[in-house]
Design an enzyme around this catalytic site. Structure first.
Site, PDB file in Angstrom:
ATOM      1  N   CYS A  36     -17.406   2.039 -19.461  1.00  0.00           N
ATOM      2  CA  CYS A  36     -18.942   1.779 -18.759  1.00  0.00           C
ATOM      3  C   CYS A  36     -19.713   0.522 -19.208  1.00  0.00           C
ATOM      4  O   CYS A  36     -20.459   0.162 -18.146  1.00  0.00           O
ATOM      5  CB  CYS A  36     -19.474   2.814 -18.981  1.00  0.00           C
ATOM      6  SG  CYS A  36     -18.873   4.474 -18.226  1.00  0.00           S
TER       7      CYS A  36
ATOM      8  N   CYS B 248     -25.295   3.978 -11.621  1.00  0.00           N
ATOM      9  CA  CYS B 248     -24.242   5.050 -11.831  1.00  0.00           C
ATOM     10  C   CYS B 248     -24.936   6.548 -12.462  1.00  0.00           C
ATOM     11  O   CYS B 248     -25.426   6.470 -13.428  1.00  0.00           O
ATOM     12  CB  CYS B 248     -23.158   4.726 -13.018  1.00  0.00           C
ATOM     13  SG  CYS B 248     -21.751   6.056 -13.097  1.00  0.00           S
TER      14      CYS B 248
ATOM     15  N   CYS C  84     -13.260   2.241 -14.238  1.00  0.00           N
ATOM     16  CA  CYS C  84     -13.607   3.502 -14.034  1.00  0.00           C
ATOM     17  C   CYS C  84     -12.507   4.249 -14.182  1.00  0.00           C
ATOM     18  O   CYS C  84     -12.084   5.006 -13.132  1.00  0.00           O
ATOM     19  CB  CYS C  84     -14.312   3.511 -12.728  1.00  0.00           C
ATOM     20  SG  CYS C  84     -15.461   4.874 -12.464  1.00  0.00           S
TER      21      CYS C  84
ATOM     22  N   CYS D 205     -18.994  -2.314 -16.570  1.00  0.00           N
ATOM     23  CA  CYS D 205     -18.809  -1.818 -15.321  1.00  0.00           C
ATOM     24  C   CYS D 205     -20.067  -2.219 -14.499  1.00  0.00           C
ATOM     25  O   CYS D 205     -21.410  -2.296 -14.895  1.00  0.00           O
ATOM     26  CB  CYS D 205     -19.308   0.005 -15.336  1.00  0.00           C
ATOM     27  SG  CYS D 205     -18.906   0.151 -13.332  1.00  0.00           S
TER      28      CYS D 205
ATOM     29  N   GLU E  13       0.987  -1.403   0.105  1.00  0.00           N
ATOM     30  CA  GLU E  13       0.047   0.166   0.031  1.00  0.00           C
ATOM     31  C   GLU E  13       0.673   1.150  -0.069  1.00  0.00           C
ATOM     32  O   GLU E  13       0.641   2.168  -0.520  1.00  0.00           O
ATOM     33  CB  GLU E  13      -1.018   0.056   1.254  1.00  0.00           C
ATOM     34  CG  GLU E  13      -2.110  -0.859   1.100  1.00  0.00           C
ATOM     35  CD  GLU E  13      -2.741  -0.618  -0.300  1.00  0.00           C
ATOM     36  OE1 GLU E  13      -3.084   0.447  -0.583  1.00  0.00           O
ATOM     37  OE2 GLU E  13      -3.156  -1.687  -0.955  1.00  0.00           O
TER      38      GLU E  13
END
Length: 336
Positions: A202, A211, A195, A205, A41
């Site tokens: 899209c 959305c 995204c 998605c 991370e």
DNA sequence: ATCCAGACCT
DNA sequence: AGGTCTGGAT
């Protein structure tokens, strides 16, 4: 705020998703090892996954666990970081390892507050570690998640601080207590592969059906651009005044305002033709202009300062008014 | 070159 | 809220 079922729908859709796109089988995925999650991370902050992979692999090889990192010198850590950029991350990592040794008996802390307290770990990274390593319910809001939420719920607050506050609330409402690890992995993957900032996919998605940006055909409008700062330009002349002994005239600036209380060159903002008169009025010293140096600029958050340095010579008879100061004792405001 | 964005820090 | 570091887009 929308009704909570709306956020539940989002959660369920995202949880069900199995990313069909290639290239996301990353070496740190699904390793519920807090140390490895932490390292990955940190490396992934402001750095793309493909860049991180080789660094991550050699880092884990050299420092397979907290103990090995604790015993390492900062030079060894920085050495492995060479080329990755944002080197304060490496320094924070090293400091955090000491902190874990000192305060947590060398065991990676398991609660959010303690993880957040590690240097280099902010709200989002702490949430990611909690969720990915321990499966705790903890929202994240990194760049990817921000974009996904902003589009899904059409978050368009003008002020960045308000927008961020609202996005955190949404993240909290969407993040499920069950399967938080999978959810967190998926929102990261969704932002990275579907995204995307431009040309989002899209069609594939998993949350396309709800959305907001998609349904209003405003995908490219989200996330809203940050309010642009209108930066005014201010021009000043900084007078580099030398006396016959080549001593430099500096003055302490007023305690408040720009460079408050710092030592600086005399600042002059009127037309250059009047500078001698101005200098006499303010310092009762006669000067002759040697030369004007090329202007350069220095950017502040709210304005740009165009600086024209002006080299002048002070008449000899006035030099007794100088107070000689060791330059090391003076706090200068900027490099020359 | 310049702007912009994204993380954390103070 | 602003500072800092840095890579990427324009």
């Amino acid at each position: 705020m929308k009704p909570s079922e709306f956020f539940d729908d989002f959660s369920q859709l995202l949880l069900k998703w199995r990313n069909p796109l290639p290239g996301r089988d990353l070496p740190w995925a699904f390793e519920p090892n807090p140390y490895k999650v932490w390292i990955s991370e940190i490396m992934l902050q402001q750095t793309q996954a493909t860049t991180v992979i080789p660094y991550y692999l050699s880092f884990i090889e050299k420092f397979p666990d907290i103990t090995s990192l604790t015993e390492a010198s900062i030079d060894e850590v920085l050495n492995l970081w060479t080329g990755l950029g944002y080197y304060s991350r490496a320094r924070n990592l090293h400091r955090a390892a000491q902190q874990i040794a000192d305060q947590h008996n060398g065991q990676f802390p398991t609660n959010f507050e303690e993880i957040l307290a590690l240097p280099g770990v902010g709200l989002s990274t702490a949430g990611a570690i909690c969720a990915l390593a321990f499966g705790h319910k903890a929202p994240i809001l990194d760049g990817n998640a921000k974009r996904v939420y902003a589009r899904s719920f059409c978050v368009d607050d003008e002020k960045d601080s308000q927008r961020t506050r609202r996005l955190w609330k949404i993240a909290d409402a969407c993040t499920p207590a069950e399967d938080c690890q999978k959810y967190t992995q998926n929102i990261m993957d969704l932002g990275a592969t579907v995204c995307t900032p431009r040309n989002p996919k899209c069609e594939v998605c998993p949350v396309g059906s709800l959305c907001c940006a998609k349904s209003t055909n405003l995908i490219e409008k989200f996330p809203a651009r940050k309010q642009r700062v209108i930066r005014k330009t201010k021009a000043v002349t900084l007078v580099v005044a030398l006396d016959q002994c080549n001593r430099l005239l500096l003055e302490r600036r007023p305690p408040a305002g720009i460079w408050g209380g710092l030592w600086s060159f005399p600042e002059y903002s009127d037309h250059i033709d009047n500078v001698q008169k101005w200098f006499w009025q303010n310092y009762t010293m006669k000067i002759s202009i040697i030369q004007t140096w090329d202007p350069f600029h220095h950017d502040f958050t709210h304005f740009r300062l165009n600086i024209t340095p002006l080299l002048v010579q002070i008449a000899d008879s006035e030099s007794h008014r100088f107070l000689e100061v060791d330059i090391d004792l003076v706090s200068l405001d900027k490099p020359l």
